[in-house]
Scaffold this motif. Structure first.
Motif, PDB file in Angstrom:
ATOM      1  N   THR A  83      40.815  34.946  41.094  1.00  0.00           N
ATOM      2  CA  THR A  83      40.790  35.576  39.782  1.00  0.00           C
ATOM      3  C   THR A  83      39.880  36.794  39.847  1.00  0.00           C
ATOM      4  O   THR A  83      39.192  37.022  40.844  1.00  0.00           O
ATOM      5  CB  THR A  83      40.306  34.595  38.694  1.00  0.00           C
ATOM      6  OG1 THR A  83      38.991  34.146  39.030  1.00  0.00           O
ATOM      7  CG2 THR A  83      41.239  33.394  38.565  1.00  0.00           C
ATOM      8  N   VAL A 110      45.818  35.330  41.069  1.00  0.00           N
ATOM      9  CA  VAL A 110      46.340  34.853  39.791  1.00  0.00           C
ATOM     10  C   VAL A 110      46.650  36.043  38.886  1.00  0.00           C
ATOM     11  O   VAL A 110      45.774  36.849  38.579  1.00  0.00           O
ATOM     12  CB  VAL A 110      45.324  33.901  39.109  1.00  0.00           C
ATOM     13  CG1 VAL A 110      45.837  33.448  37.748  1.00  0.00           C
ATOM     14  CG2 VAL A 110      45.034  32.704  40.006  1.00  0.00           C
ATOM     15  N   ALA A 113      45.340  39.700  39.586  1.00  0.00           N
ATOM     16  CA  ALA A 113      43.981  40.079  39.207  1.00  0.00           C
ATOM     17  C   ALA A 113      43.388  40.987  40.277  1.00  0.00           C
ATOM     18  O   ALA A 113      43.727  40.888  41.456  1.00  0.00           O
ATOM     19  CB  ALA A 113      43.121  38.826  39.049  1.00  0.00           C
TER      20      ALA A 113
END
Length: 125
Positions: A83, A110, A113
């Motif tokens: 992330t 994810v 990102a």
């Protein structure tokens, strides 16, 4: 290449792409630190820290880190789980004086990102 730049974008090249090195002090138990330039020396001020994220930077930015002492462990996050600001390394890294790490901020992980992906490392000393 996924870029958020548009014809009206402003890029702060003086701080984000400067070759001037700036010092970062990581305190006991810190899990993140912020960058303001593309090259930094990094030192542990007391105790130990396990760093999982780096904040700051723009997509495509290269980041050179030179560690001045021991006490910092950088954790590797799998690409599929990464992330914003997390580190995607070839493996975790424990610092020592002279260790160098080169990263690039890329949209992966994810929801694509912006994460710091390792380009190279050198364990000098």
């Amino acid at each position: 290449c996924n870029s958020s730049l548009t014809a009206s974008s402003t890029v702060d090249v003086a701080t984000k792409f400067s070759t001037t090195t700036s010092a970062i002090a990581v305190a006991n138990t810190d899990t993140t630190f912020a960058i303001t330039r593309s090259a930094h020396t990094v030192s542990q001020t007391s105790g130990t820290s396990t760093v999982a994220t780096i904040t700051g930077g723009v997509s495509g930015q290269h980041l050179a880190l030179v560690f001045t002492n021991s006490g910092i462990t950088l954790t590797d996050t799998a690409v599929a789980n990464a992330t914003a600001g997390q580190l995607v390394l070839t493996a975790g890294l424990t610092t020592a004086a002279g260790v160098c790490l080169d990263l690039i901020l890329m949209p992966v992980g994810v929801a694509a990102a912006l994460v710091w992906v390792e380009r190279s490392r050198a364990v000098n000393g």
